[in-house]
Design an enzyme around this catalytic site. Structure first.
Site, short mmCIF file in Angstrom:
data_model
loop_
_atom_site.label_atom_id
_atom_site.label_comp_id
_atom_site.label_asym_id
_atom_site.label_seq_id
_atom_site.Cartn_x
_atom_site.Cartn_y
_atom_site.Cartn_z
N TYR A 153 8.95 69.99 57.47
CA TYR A 153 9.49 68.83 58.15
C TYR A 153 10.89 69.14 58.64
O TYR A 153 11.73 69.60 57.87
CB TYR A 153 9.53 67.62 57.21
CG TYR A 153 9.90 66.38 57.99
CD1 TYR A 153 8.91 65.64 58.62
CD2 TYR A 153 11.23 66.01 58.15
CE1 TYR A 153 9.25 64.55 59.39
CE2 TYR A 153 11.57 64.93 58.92
CZ TYR A 153 10.57 64.19 59.54
OH TYR A 153 10.91 63.12 60.32
N ASN A 210 14.81 61.56 56.21
CA ASN A 210 15.45 60.29 55.84
C ASN A 210 14.67 59.60 54.70
O ASN A 210 13.77 60.20 54.10
CB ASN A 210 15.57 59.38 57.07
CG ASN A 210 14.19 59.01 57.64
OD1 ASN A 210 13.17 59.14 56.95
ND2 ASN A 210 14.17 58.55 58.87
N GLN A 212 31.60 69.26 54.06
CA GLN A 212 30.57 68.52 53.34
C GLN A 212 30.53 67.08 53.81
O GLN A 212 29.46 66.52 54.09
CB GLN A 212 30.88 68.57 51.83
CG GLN A 212 29.72 68.16 50.98
CD GLN A 212 28.52 69.06 51.23
OE1 GLN A 212 28.64 70.27 51.30
NE2 GLN A 212 27.37 68.45 51.42
N HIS A 221 28.60 65.71 57.03
CA HIS A 221 27.12 65.59 57.09
C HIS A 221 26.70 64.14 57.28
O HIS A 221 25.94 63.82 58.18
CB HIS A 221 26.47 66.15 55.83
CG HIS A 221 26.23 67.62 55.89
ND1 HIS A 221 25.38 68.19 56.79
CD2 HIS A 221 26.74 68.65 55.18
CE1 HIS A 221 25.35 69.50 56.63
NE2 HIS A 221 26.18 69.81 55.66
N GLU A 227 25.24 70.38 43.96
CA GLU A 227 24.40 71.14 44.88
C GLU A 227 25.13 72.43 45.30
O GLU A 227 24.59 73.51 45.21
CB GLU A 227 24.11 70.26 46.10
CG GLU A 227 23.25 70.91 47.15
CD GLU A 227 23.19 70.09 48.43
OE1 GLU A 227 23.99 69.14 48.58
OE2 GLU A 227 22.34 70.41 49.29
N HIS A 228 26.37 72.26 45.77
CA HIS A 228 27.21 73.40 46.17
C HIS A 228 28.43 73.44 45.28
O HIS A 228 29.08 72.42 45.07
CB HIS A 228 27.70 73.23 47.61
CG HIS A 228 26.63 73.01 48.62
ND1 HIS A 228 26.37 71.77 49.17
CD2 HIS A 228 25.75 73.88 49.18
CE1 HIS A 228 25.37 71.89 50.03
NE2 HIS A 228 24.97 73.15 50.05
N ASP A 259 25.48 77.95 54.37
CA ASP A 259 24.63 77.09 55.20
C ASP A 259 23.92 77.88 56.28
O ASP A 259 22.86 77.48 56.76
CB ASP A 259 25.47 76.02 55.89
CG ASP A 259 25.88 74.91 54.93
OD1 ASP A 259 25.17 74.75 53.91
OD2 ASP A 259 26.88 74.23 55.20
N GLU A 279 -10.15 69.75 16.62
CA GLU A 279 -9.94 68.80 17.73
C GLU A 279 -11.22 68.05 18.07
O GLU A 279 -11.29 67.36 19.09
CB GLU A 279 -9.39 69.56 18.95
CG GLU A 279 -7.96 70.07 18.74
CD GLU A 279 -7.33 70.70 19.98
OE1 GLU A 279 -8.03 70.87 21.00
OE2 GLU A 279 -6.13 71.04 19.92
N HIS A 285 -16.76 73.24 22.66
CA HIS A 285 -15.76 74.30 22.72
C HIS A 285 -16.02 75.31 21.58
O HIS A 285 -16.07 76.52 21.81
CB HIS A 285 -14.34 73.74 22.57
CG HIS A 285 -13.78 73.10 23.80
ND1 HIS A 285 -14.29 71.95 24.34
CD2 HIS A 285 -12.73 73.44 24.59
CE1 HIS A 285 -13.58 71.61 25.41
NE2 HIS A 285 -12.62 72.49 25.58
#
Lengths: 429, 429
Positions: free
Chosen positions: B128, B212, B257, B260, B325-326, B359, B413, B418
């Site tokens: 996307y 978004n 930053q 943005h 993040e950074h 970036d 179990e 099994h």
């Protein structure tokens, strides 16, 4: 058990119907949203209210965390042979997951830039263990050991005790796997408590482990606040078998999958009409004596199928369409087939390697992508309990080599401060 | 820009308020559910209806896919210097991501069991790309190149063209990165089309890329049907700086930053009161000439802060709480600090390594965990476009060594089939 053949005229539609099994999921979104909101607002009080209601108990705040004494008592109760079996499983699971531990990356390129990637463990994880009938100690090992091997400092575990009943093997497995703390709660309220934290339960960073529709929906809703593993759907096995296979063994392998629950799916693909017929017979026979025959029989009736194919190329196409959670290659030459398989969670090769071996003691994880999600996801691993940090360090002169391209691209994206932050260091502002 | 100091009496509350920035997410769940349902039911017709309405265009089915001619024309339009900058970025990103490619595992243990884990690429992924103002060619490279390096066969890309406007650099970047097909659509309808497939758009296995609130919610809702990357929140940078840093440079780094969007967050932590004061001044000065001063100024006013700490130990605690993040380590000895950092998406070391380098051209991915999710998640990588299959093959005799433990655990179990599927092969039924 259905019998399909690729030679039949409506095979494509029948095959698609077979794969479309998980459409009737209950709609629990609104209920789960309310539970999460209540736990965020009222903390332990809300957790206790829901637990007392859903698990038919009368817990107080003092009962939330299972004490070290309770765990020791439960562990002491377990027969030695069973404790040894758990220990063997734990050791083998630990060894396989240690082999997964990744290497950091570091290299310096011709511009003088040193680039790296560092792996680190999560600080805290939460492991959900279902209660009641499906409270499996093996799942505790499979979830907690990878976290421990990854280096996670704090491993919290939630297991509900419906009607007050706890499985002592679950507590023993948790202790053996290095779990730090165990809470006697389940459902969406347990997921919410681990994701957001309460007075007694510190929040974790990631939640893993199987659960019912409420647990799955709660994990979906808290995703982002914490990490989660894949949403587990009903379990499935696909067996590819040739005439070297024993029909009675295959029948038990199919039923081992089917006995999990009515929505489980057991499929066999073969080129041999004789084997197909024998397995259909053997499944009927085995169902007569199986303890969980009611569940297994219902699963086999609703979702089970033996599919006869013309050749192995057809089988490969179908297997990759199914993208099975478990794939048994009961073939004389399993490696040749494995090379053609693109999508499968876990593969078991050869006549003496039933999937149940992987559920308990083989070593690889038994928490695997279900319902075709092996197309894009993987079994639980140490990577689920780690994260990566990339890093960059430039030498004197590197910025001259690569900085102008960054300035040009930043300018083209209309990000003036991005461009300026590089240009100023190049002496160009 | 706020000024905080750990010496102030209400610092803890102020710091918490600073981190609580992403609480006012718009509630778009119901709208997105409807869009996904419509796309599943009506396919391309629904995609076109929504696209024409939201993007103010009049597309028909023939316009959905961007033609090879359109891509060639767009690419030819781009100035050579910019094309070279894109190519430099692409080559460096490819090289770093090649270094991530993992190794398969295979070993045989003392029981004769051969255990393995095989990595494989996804068949198809969808990327996307936001449209309009935030349509960034660098993001196309950062999403598509790891998929290509991983070995993904089909890379589909959706980029909306609001008012019919497409960024030619986005098309050029997609071509350079090896994208297979590009569709002129965006929003929840694009996510739904890639997740479920339509007449023209074949379904993919995983969807990545920023978007978004509608795109994020759509990704959340299709999770399980396909894989997704982390839900991206607003972007943030944390800078740790000592007196070796240049205040004017730091101001531009913070504003890079902040430009943005208004929800972005730029933070500086320092032990130097003098540096703190100089940076606050330099931010004001830089804002006077910055092209995106309105956005950057709003972000700085609402979410930006300079935090004065007593010593670097305090800084480490705060940095790990933020899990940025950074992270720019603008310190004389950045490696010493890096060793103490537990949680960060990407780290930039030294005075001449601004985050903008990462970036665009450094090589590591710029798609990174935001809003503190670096605690449990990682930047985009080749691993996002691969999955693992574990496998087991037993030698003659292995089942005798490990089978009895599996039988014991299965019996404990209450999974009779099994147990039987293993026991029958041990000759014990």
């Amino acid at each position: 058990m259905k019998f399909l053949s690729t030679a039949q005229p409506h095979f494509a539609a029948q095959f698609n119907a077979l794969l479309a099994r998980s459409a009737d999921e209950p709609q629990v979104g609104a209920q789960v949203r309310e539970i999460i909101a209540q736990v965020r607002e009222r903390g332990d009080a809300a957790v206790l209210d829901y637990t007392n209601r859903f698990d038919r108990v009368a817990m107080t705040a003092a009962d939330l965390r299972i004490t070290a004494d309770e765990i020791s008592v439960a562990t002491a109760e377990i027969p030695h042979a069973l404790r040894d079996a758990l220990a063997l499983a734990a050791a083998r699971i630990e060894r396989f997951h240690r082999a997964q531990l990744p290497q950091d990356i570091k290299f310096t390129d011709e511009t003088g830039a040193t680039l790296g990637m560092r792996w680190g463990a999560l600080d805290a994880v939460g492991i959900y263990v279902p209660g009641g009938k499906a409270s499996y100690p093996s799942s505790v090992l499979m979830n907690a050991i990878p976290a421990k091997v990854a280096g996670v400092g704090r491993i919290a575990c939630c297991v509900p005790a419906p009607d007050g009943v706890l499985n002592p093997l679950v507590l023993a497995a948790a202790k053996m796997a290095g779990v730090s703390e165990i809470y006697r709660i389940g459902g969406a309220q347990a997921v919410a408590a681990m994701a957001y934290g309460t007075e007694q339960i510190a929040k974790v960073d990631r939640i893993t482990g199987p659960g019912n529709a409420y647990v799955a929906e709660a994990k979906r809703q808290v995703f982002g606040q914490v990490g989660i593993d894949s949403i587990a759907g009903p379990s499935e096995v696909l067996i590819l078998a040739d005439d070297s296979a024993n029909p009675a063994h295959l029948a038990l392998d199919l039923l081992a999958q089917a006995e999990h629950d009515e929505e489980a799916q057991a499929l066999l693909i073969t080129t041999s009409g004789a084997l197909a017929a024998s397995v259909l017979d053997a499944v009927k026979t085995a169902l007569e004596t199986l303890p969980r025959a009611a569940i297994a029989g219902e699963s086999i009736r609703r979702h089970g199928a033996v599919i006869l194919v013309h050749d192995w190329d057809e089988a490969v196409v179908l297997a990759n369409r199914i993208a099975p959670e478990h794939l048994q290659l009961m073939l004389a030459e399993p490696e040749r087939m494995f090379a053609k398989i693109r999508h499968a969670g876990a593969v078991f090769m050869g006549q003496d390697c039933p999937e149940a071996i992987g559920d308990y003691v083989a070593g690889p994880n038994h928490v695997l992508p279900t319902s075709g999600t092996a197309r894009f996801s993987s079994g639980l691993s140490v990577y689920d309990f780690m994260k990566r940090t990339t890093w960059v360090k430039l030498a004197a002169g590197t910025l001259e080599a690569i900085g102008p391209a960054a300035v040009a691209l930043a300018a083209a994206e209309n990000l003036g401060a991005h461009a300026a932050s590089v240009a100023v260091r190049l002496g160009k502002t």
